[in-house]
Each structure stands twice: as structure tokens, then as C-alpha cells.
Motif scaffolding. Structure first.
Motif, PDB file in Angstrom:
ATOM      1  N   VAL A  10      23.398  16.262  -8.607  1.00  0.00           N
ATOM      2  CA  VAL A  10      22.614  14.938  -9.001  1.00  0.00           C
ATOM      3  C   VAL A  10      22.945  13.936  -9.517  1.00  0.00           C
ATOM      4  O   VAL A  10      22.445  12.364  -8.517  1.00  0.00           O
ATOM      5  CB  VAL A  10      21.272  15.788  -9.665  1.00  0.00           C
ATOM      6  N   MET A  11      23.607  14.184 -10.069  1.00  0.00           N
ATOM      7  CA  MET A  11      24.908  12.815 -10.179  1.00  0.00           C
ATOM      8  C   MET A  11      25.474  12.173  -9.381  1.00  0.00           C
ATOM      9  O   MET A  11      25.401  10.742  -8.801  1.00  0.00           O
ATOM     10  CB  MET A  11      26.150  13.121 -10.849  1.00  0.00           C
ATOM     11  N   ARG A  12      25.959  12.628  -7.558  1.00  0.00           N
ATOM     12  CA  ARG A  12      26.332  11.889  -6.502  1.00  0.00           C
ATOM     13  C   ARG A  12      25.825  11.419  -6.493  1.00  0.00           C
ATOM     14  O   ARG A  12      25.439  10.298  -5.205  1.00  0.00           O
ATOM     15  CB  ARG A  12      27.791  13.438  -6.062  1.00  0.00           C
ATOM     16  N   ALA A  13      24.195  12.692  -5.724  1.00  0.00           N
ATOM     17  CA  ALA A  13      23.163  11.501  -5.498  1.00  0.00           C
ATOM     18  C   ALA A  13      22.675  10.682  -5.850  1.00  0.00           C
ATOM     19  O   ALA A  13      22.310   8.874  -5.095  1.00  0.00           O
ATOM     20  CB  ALA A  13      21.908  12.242  -5.418  1.00  0.00           C
ATOM     21  N   ASP A  14      23.082   9.760  -7.150  1.00  0.00           N
ATOM     22  CA  ASP A  14      22.594   8.812  -8.182  1.00  0.00           C
ATOM     23  C   ASP A  14      23.406   8.115  -7.527  1.00  0.00           C
ATOM     24  O   ASP A  14      23.790   6.736  -7.119  1.00  0.00           O
ATOM     25  CB  ASP A  14      22.243   9.356  -9.388  1.00  0.00           C
ATOM     26  N   GLN A  15      24.857   8.549  -7.562  1.00  0.00           N
ATOM     27  CA  GLN A  15      25.602   6.954  -7.361  1.00  0.00           C
ATOM     28  C   GLN A  15      25.953   6.636  -5.869  1.00  0.00           C
ATOM     29  O   GLN A  15      25.908   5.620  -5.620  1.00  0.00           O
ATOM     30  CB  GLN A  15      26.987   8.439  -7.558  1.00  0.00           C
ATOM     31  N   ALA A  16      25.156   7.677  -4.725  1.00  0.00           N
ATOM     32  CA  ALA A  16      25.044   7.395  -3.754  1.00  0.00           C
ATOM     33  C   ALA A  16      24.147   5.772  -3.356  1.00  0.00           C
ATOM     34  O   ALA A  16      24.244   5.444  -2.619  1.00  0.00           O
ATOM     35  CB  ALA A  16      25.424   8.410  -2.695  1.00  0.00           C
ATOM     36  N   ARG A  17      22.668   6.863  -4.199  1.00  0.00           N
ATOM     37  CA  ARG A  17      22.168   5.396  -3.683  1.00  0.00           C
ATOM     38  C   ARG A  17      21.912   4.546  -4.494  1.00  0.00           C
ATOM     39  O   ARG A  17      21.735   3.417  -4.369  1.00  0.00           O
ATOM     40  CB  ARG A  17      20.793   5.983  -4.578  1.00  0.00           C
ATOM     41  N   THR A  18      23.012   4.393  -5.712  1.00  0.00           N
ATOM     42  CA  THR A  18      23.478   2.871  -6.245  1.00  0.00           C
ATOM     43  C   THR A  18      23.726   2.272  -5.488  1.00  0.00           C
ATOM     44  O   THR A  18      23.648   1.015  -5.435  1.00  0.00           O
ATOM     45  CB  THR A  18      23.805   3.346  -7.755  1.00  0.00           C
ATOM     46  N   GLN A  19      24.955   3.421  -4.840  1.00  0.00           N
ATOM     47  CA  GLN A  19      26.023   2.113  -4.032  1.00  0.00           C
ATOM     48  C   GLN A  19      25.603   1.506  -3.544  1.00  0.00           C
ATOM     49  O   GLN A  19      25.633   0.417  -3.112  1.00  0.00           O
ATOM     50  CB  GLN A  19      27.507   3.343  -3.415  1.00  0.00           C
ATOM     51  N   GLU A  20      24.545   2.207  -2.543  1.00  0.00           N
ATOM     52  CA  GLU A  20      23.388   1.537  -0.809  1.00  0.00           C
ATOM     53  C   GLU A  20      22.700   0.974  -0.939  1.00  0.00           C
ATOM     54  O   GLU A  20      22.692  -0.082  -0.676  1.00  0.00           O
ATOM     55  CB  GLU A  20      23.222   3.071  -0.413  1.00  0.00           C
ATOM     56  N   ARG A  21      21.762   0.605  -2.769  1.00  0.00           N
ATOM     57  CA  ARG A  21      20.989  -0.603  -3.624  1.00  0.00           C
ATOM     58  C   ARG A  21      21.911  -1.690  -3.618  1.00  0.00           C
ATOM     59  O   ARG A  21      21.654  -2.487  -2.874  1.00  0.00           O
ATOM     60  CB  ARG A  21      20.152   0.457  -4.477  1.00  0.00           C
ATOM     61  N   ALA A  22      23.006  -1.395  -4.081  1.00  0.00           N
ATOM     62  CA  ALA A  22      23.756  -2.180  -3.732  1.00  0.00           C
ATOM     63  C   ALA A  22      24.069  -3.002  -2.614  1.00  0.00           C
ATOM     64  O   ALA A  22      24.627  -4.059  -3.043  1.00  0.00           O
ATOM     65  CB  ALA A  22      25.010  -2.256  -5.299  1.00  0.00           C
TER      66      ALA A  22
END
Length: 378
Positions: free
Chosen positions: A162-174
Motif C-alpha cells: 500500500v505504501m509503494r502504491a501510495d508513493q507511486a500515486r504521489t509521484q504520478e500526481r506530482a
């Protein structure tokens, strides 16, 4: 419930053991034997909180009466709970209990002496009553620890995923936010600057008004774009931004229609039914449907006359935007083609339906039906 059944089983097994034991002192009447078995059953039921009383009763009754059920259950609990040092102490206590039971067997004689005082029978009984249950308790504890470790590992892996998915989403949003800021915001800023320059330099009053309108729309677009970028970069800001700059609803519809009229489109608003407050999400979606439909009129129909209908029905809000055929040829403004797709997703997310279709006269219709329920006015 499990320990209630355990207590009843220990009571019944203890009573059968005492009643069928040939070496039990003949001076003990049946009520005393029942009482002893009942005490064993109660301590077995109490083992859900503490098993030491059961172990004490088991030690006393095994040494005195060769009653084995409570000591068997206590040995299992010892294997489940004791540390290595505690197991050594428990093993020493079991050896002492077996010695006392052998002395009592030699004292009473008969069948009791054969069961507990002879070396072979004493070892076999000790193994069955204390050794095997202790090993079973150790196995049950090891299995429980393995299962708990596997469960904890699975939960840890799930949290990491979940943390990796959240990190990937955050990077993509950025990344999306950077692209929108570097490309879209820059282009809109240039439009606003050129419109302002045109408004100042032109001597034609109508041109100046058009330039001012374009500049105002551009600044509003920059504000909305800044809100979207803020949400993309930090999702937690969404609620704060919603409080500072609430999204438009049907109360802002007249301003939207005035902007279209200022660009040369004849827009007529029609309201049917008794206006009433509905859910904010429904109002925002209805506003976006009308906004996107008017944008398509600007792109593809030029100055074609347009009718905007808002119909308040029972449990339903319906909006329609119907434009006439353009009066003169108009060059389409290029677009990505995702506007109506996004509208359909918005409407269907609320359980509504969106219908888009051309008519025989050359016009176009955008109609949305949204389920709604009446809300109390703020």
C-alpha cells in the motif's frame, strides 16, 4: 463455551476415574468423590483465566487418588504457556508428584500399587498423563507462533505494498501537476497577458470589452487550475480549498450564461418545476454539464442560439442544453474529445444518465438526468 465444555469433560472423566478406581480408599463416600470431581471441573473451566489452580488440583488428586484428567489438561496448558525455565520447574514438579503417587500406591496396595508404584506402569502412566500432553501443548504453541508470524508478515507485506502504491500515486500526481503548470498554466498566462495588452492598446470599445472578458475568463481559469494543482500535489488540501473556494453550483449559472452571451451567443434559460435545494454534488454535476455543453457550442456551433433547461422533478433533476444549427460556417476549435466522456463518468457516478445526440435541424442536444433528493437550506 469451549472452556465450559472442557470443565464438563474434566468433571465427567474425573468422576469415572474415581468411581472405577480399585485403589481409591474405601473410606471416601460417593458425595466426596463427586465433590472432588466437581472441583476439578471448576478449575478446568477457570483455566481460560489461569491454569495454575487446575495444576494444583491435578497434582494433589493424582498423588492422593491417582485421578489423572486435571493433571493431563494442566500439562497441555503448561506446554502452551510456560517458558523454558518454567517448563523445567514444571517437569520437576511432575517428577515429585509421580514419587508421591508411588508412595501412596505402596501404602494403599492392591490395584493402586500396581498402577502407580511399579516402575513400568508408573513410567507409562506419567508419559500418558504428563509427557504427551506437555509435548502436544508445545506443538500447539509452536504452530500458533508460526501462524502469527505468517499473519504478521502478510500484513507487513500488505502495508508495504500500500505504501509503494501510495508513493507511486504521489509521484504520478506530482508529475502531472508539473506538466500542467509548465504547459497549461504558461499558455493561459500568455492569453491573459495578451488580452490585457489588447484591452489597453485598442481604441475600439467593443474590442476592449472582448479583451477584458477574455482576460477575466483566463484569470478564472488560472485560479481553477491552481486549485487543481494544489489537490494534485497535496490531496489533504482538497477539503481546505473547498472551504476557501467552493466549486460552482446552479447558483453560479447566470454568471456562466452571461459569459457565453458576452461572446455573442444568444442563451435562453428555462426553469420548470419548483426550484428546491438538492445535494451539492448533484448541483455541481449539473453545472458542469451545462458548462461543457456551452463550451462545445463555442467550439463547434459559433453563435448558434442555445436553450438551457433546468427541470426539477420528483426525485430527479434534469438539465438540457440544446443549440440550433449555426447561421454561418464556423471553423471548429480543436479539442481532445474527452469532455463528453468525462461528463458521462460524472453523471453515471451519481447514478444518472447522459444523452447526447444531433437533431434533424442541424443542432445538438446534451441532456442529463440526475437522481436527487431535497435537502434543507443552509
Amino acid at each position: 463455551m469451549r472452556f465450559v465444555l472442557l470443565g464438563a469433560g474434566v468433571f465427567a472423566a474425573s468422576l469415572l476415574t474415581l468411581h472405577g478406581q480399585g485403589g481409591v480408599p474405601s473410606s471416601l463416600p460417593l458425595p466426596v468423590l463427586v465433590a472432588v470431581a466437581a472441583v476439578a471441573g471448576l478449575t478446568a473451566w477457570h483455566a481460560r483465566r489461569s491454569w495454575w489452580p487446575l495444576a494444583a488440583v491435578g497434582a494433589v488428586t493424582y498423588a492422593w487418588l491417582a485421578m489423572w484428567p486435571p493433571l493431563l489438561v494442566a500439562s497441555f496448558h503448561a506446554g502452551r504457556t510456560l517458558s523454558r525455565r518454567g517448563l523445567l520447574a514444571y517437569g520437576g514438579g511432575c517428577v515429585a508428584v509421580c514419587g508421591l503417587s508411588a508412595l501412596a500406591g505402596g501404602w494403599f496396595g492392591g490395584r493402586r500399587e500396581m498402577m502407580t508404584a511399579s516402575l513400568g506402569n508408573a513410567l507409562l502412566t506419567a508419559l500418558a498423563v504428563m509427557g504427551l500432553p506437555l509435548v502436544a501443548g508445545l506443538w500447539a504453541r509452536a504452530r500458533h507462533e508460526v501462524l502469527e508470524a505468517a499473519k504478521e508478515r502478510a500484513e507487513r507485506l500488505e502495508r508495504e505494498q500500500v505504501m509503494r502504491a501510495d508513493q507511486a500515486r504521489t509521484q504520478e500526481r506530482a508529475r502531472i501537476a508539473r506538466e500542467m503548470h509548465d504547459v497549461v498554466a504558461h499558455r493561459v498566462s500568455l492569453i491573459v497577458l495578451h488580452a490585457g495588452a489588447l484591452e489597453v492598446r485598442t481604441s475600439d470599445e467593443e474590442t476592449a470589452r472582448a479583451a477584458a472578458l477574455i482576460g477575466g475568463i483566463g484569470r478564472e481559469a488560472l485560479t481553477n487550475l491552481r486549485d487543481v494543482l494544489g489537490v494534485l500535489r497535496s490531496p489533504r488540501r482538497e477539503a481546505l480549498d473547498a472551504d476557501v473556494r467552493p466549486p460552482p453550483t446552479l447558483g453560479d449559472l447566470d454568471r456562466l450564461l452571461d459569459q457565453s452571451r458576452a461572446l455573442g451567443i444568444t442563451v435562453t434559460r428555462h426553469d420548470e418545476g419548483e426550484p428546491r435545494p438538492v445535494e451539492a454534488t448533484v448541483e455541481r454535476t449539473a453545472y458542469r454539464v451545462i458548462q461543457e455543453a456551452l463550451t462545445n457550442v463555442h467550439k463547434h456551433a459559433g453563435n448558434a442560439g442555445t436553450d438551457v433547461l433546468i427541470r426539477y422533478g420528483t426525485g430527479q433533476l434534469e438539465v438540457e442544453v440544446r443549440n440550433q444549427a449555426p447561421h454561418d460556417p464556423h471553423e471548429d476549435v480543436p479539442g481532445a474529445g474527452w469532455g463528453l466522456v468525462g461528463l458521462r463518468e460524472r453523471v453515471e457516478l451519481l447514478g444518472g444518465t447522459l444523452r447526447t445526440s444531433p437533431d434533424d435541424a442541424g443542432g445538438f442536444l446534451v441532456s442529463a438526468k440526475l437522481p436527487s433528493r431535497e435537502t434543507s437550506p443552509p
